[in-house]
Enzyme design. Structure first.
Site, mmCIF file in Angstrom:
data_model
loop_
_atom_site.group_PDB
_atom_site.id
_atom_site.type_symbol
_atom_site.label_atom_id
_atom_site.label_comp_id
_atom_site.label_asym_id
_atom_site.label_seq_id
_atom_site.Cartn_x
_atom_site.Cartn_y
_atom_site.Cartn_z
ATOM 1 N N CYS A 30 -6.914 18.061 -0.683
ATOM 2 C CA CYS A 30 -6.759 19.005 0.428
ATOM 3 C C CYS A 30 -6.605 20.428 -0.112
ATOM 4 C CB CYS A 30 -5.528 18.653 1.272
ATOM 5 S SG CYS A 30 -5.499 16.935 1.849
ATOM 6 N N CYS A 83 -7.052 -16.172 -9.554
ATOM 7 C CA CYS A 83 -7.667 -17.382 -10.113
ATOM 8 C C CYS A 83 -6.707 -18.035 -11.108
ATOM 9 C CB CYS A 83 -8.976 -17.045 -10.831
ATOM 10 S SG CYS A 83 -10.146 -16.126 -9.814
ATOM 11 N N CYS A 140 -9.416 -12.625 -13.331
ATOM 12 C CA CYS A 140 -8.866 -12.529 -11.960
ATOM 13 C C CYS A 140 -7.502 -13.197 -11.871
ATOM 14 C CB CYS A 140 -9.880 -13.122 -10.986
ATOM 15 S SG CYS A 140 -9.240 -14.136 -9.650
ATOM 16 N N CYS A 196 -1.452 16.955 -0.932
ATOM 17 C CA CYS A 196 -2.660 16.229 -1.381
ATOM 18 C C CYS A 196 -3.591 17.140 -2.156
ATOM 19 C CB CYS A 196 -3.329 15.577 -0.166
ATOM 20 S SG CYS A 196 -5.090 15.779 0.011
#
Ligand SMILES: *[C@@H]1O[C@H](CO)[C@@H](O)[C@H](O)[C@H]1NC(C)=O
Ligand SMILES: *[C@@H]1O[C@H](CO)[C@@H](O)[C@H](O)[C@H]1NC(C)=O
Length: 487
Positions: free
Chosen positions: A51, A387, A384, A48
């Site tokens: 990290c 939608c 959207c 990561c």
């Protein structure tokens, strides 16, 4: 070649340097954290990036804090996945403050100095004991520090202070004193509060009429910890939201020579309405889109807009020759409740060719509050995906009610593009996502819109209208008309 040798030497140096970060695993985690008065544990994955960026800072902080009784540890979640699961680790890195093994989230920065300061603060008692001799040191501990004044036997006030100190330990430095002289020096009677600040008036007090309560302390801090007028930034935005108060934005042109004077003048307006609304300034050029989102034209500065942080309603004001005076008058009328919210509306459509009525904000009341019909409303956004997938089902639904001789007079299906239109205050709802579907049951007395939470199938929508509507109207769903797109 020299470069390679230097690299190799550095690598060796890294290897031999002992780390002050303890490595923990399933076998020793509980025992180790249980034994630490105060510790910070990082749950990480070697791959990561955040990290890896944190690692050198974490090492340096561990070394600095070693002598102060604060221990740092890490758990490699690619090796210890069960342990990380038990600790509710959902992303990397996850940092937790541990006190004798009991965890709370780490809310501090990820740079060496920031980690050190944050953990040093965690070491302080949640509420500091302040006396006449330590008051100056206490005042110097932050930009805003809170001193509570309460007698030691005033258990109710003391409990409220302790609870507040514990819960807000990350955000506010809290002290307590029972020194009567100190109280009179700062001009409050016990029990009371005094805030010491490095902005605005350096000292503000509050005397409680009875015992101090958690809510009274919280309300005092919410108001007094915010400067009269400050620039709003991503860093302090959350603080303004937390107050729950309306927020007035003064959009400035950063190049304007009168900017500083205007901001100083606005401080008077801010002071006059402190506790009722907050005022901030913001770079209009950089944040022109934010101005537009508040229904300003977004073209000329200065301009002003108030946003109700609880309802989302907007109150824009384009400014003329006397901007700060115009703002002062506007704010006065706003707090008196005399300014209507601005409701953005698309133009009224020339015709409604479909069974689904395309509603705009200016016609919202006309269509949604028809009172003789149960009205189903979909709030959508053109971008959207959900939608778009719902659209054929929704059209079909509208057609079915329109064609049904009995249901057509009882049910109306409408939709509104919520990017081109604001949801008017009369709707009494705030959208949290798209699509949002609600039903306005027929009848003058049913003003509350009923939320739809079913799946997006034709049957479920028909069911909803039949069960939540006043008319209980139902149409039959022919099997061939069923669309199978239910996501
Ligand atoms: C805990 O156990 C791990 C092995 O699971 C070991 O590598 C580590 O050194 C131990 N840490 C401590 C502080 O004893
Ligand atoms: C705070 O100070 C009082 C005296 O002013 C003392 O009795 C009390 O023990 C102190 N508490 C802490 C936690 O230091």
């Amino acid at each position: 070649m020299r470069g390679i040798y230097a690299l190799a030497a550095a690598a060796v140096a890294l290897c031999v340097r002992a780390s002050d970060v303890a490595v923990l695993g399933k076998g020793n985690f509980s025992e180790w954290v249980g034994a630490q008065e105060l510790a910070l544990v990082e749950f990480y994955a070697p791959w990561c990036g955040h990290c890896q960026a944190l690692a050198p800072h974490y090492e340096a902080a561990a070394t600095a804090l070693k002598g102060e009784g604060v221990a740092l540890a890490k758990v490699d979640c690619t090796v210890e996945d069960a342990l990380c699961g038990e600790n509710g680790v959902g992303g990397f890195p996850t940092l937790k403050v541990m006190r004798h093994g009991s965890a709370s989230p780490y809310g501090g920065p990820r740079k060496t100095e920031g980690i050190i300061e944050y953990m040093q603060r965690q070491k302080l008692p949640a509420v500091l004991n302040v006396s006449a001799t330590t008051i100056d040191d206490f005042k110097s501990k932050g930009r805003f520090v809170l001193l509570a004044l309460a007698k030691e036997d005033d258990k109710e006030s003391r409990d409220a202070i302790a609870k507040y100190g514990n819960e807000q330990r990350d955000s506010v430095i809290v002290g307590v004193s029972d020194d009567v002289l100190l109280a009179s020096e700062v001009g409050v009677t016990m029990p009371g509060l005094v805030a010491f600040r490095k902005f605005d008036e350096p000292q503000v007090g509050y005397s409680a009429s009875a015992s101090l309560t958690y809510d009274a302390i919280d309300a005092f801090v919410a108001v007094e910890s915010i400067p009269l007028i400050d620039e709003i930034t991503p860093d302090n935005f959350a603080k303004y939201v937390q107050t729950g108060l309306p927020l007035g934005y003064y959009f400035v042109n950063p190049e304007s020579s009168s900017r500083e004077l205007e901001i100083r003048q606005l401080a008077d307006t801010a002071r006059a309405h402190r506790g009722k609304l907050n005022i901030v300034w913001i770079d209009g050029v950089k944040f022109a889109n934010h101005a537009k989102a508040l229904n300003l034209k977004g073209e000329s500065w200065p301009a002003f807009a108030i946003q109700n942080m609880q309802t989302g309603f907007k109150y824009p004001l384009e400014l003329g020759k006397n901007p700060t005076k115009e703002v002062a008058d506007y704010v006065q009328r706003f707090v008196e409740g005399k300014v209507p919210a601005s409701v953005k509306s698309a133009p009224i459509p020339a015709s409604q060719p479909e069974s689904v009525i395309e509603v705009v904000a200016d016609e919202f009341d006309k269509y949604v509050f028809q009172d003789d019909k149960d009205v189903l409303v979909e709030f959508y956004a053109p971008w959207c995906g959900h939608c778009k997938r719902l659209a054929p089902t929704y059209s079909l639904l509208a057609d079915m009610y329109a064609r049904d001789s009995s249901a057509s007079s009882k049910v109306q299906v409408v939709k509104m593009d919520a990017t081109a239109n604001d949801v008017p205050p009369s709707a009494g709802i705030q959208l949290e996502g798209f699509p949002t579907i609600v039903l306005k049951p027929a009848g003058k007395d049913s003003r509350t819109l009923v939320d739809y939470s079913g799946d997006r199938s034709l049957e479920s929508l028909v069911d909803f209208i039949a069960t939540s509507g006043t008319h209980k109207a139902r149409v039959t769903v022919e099997s061939e008309s069923v669309t199978h797109d239910e996501l």
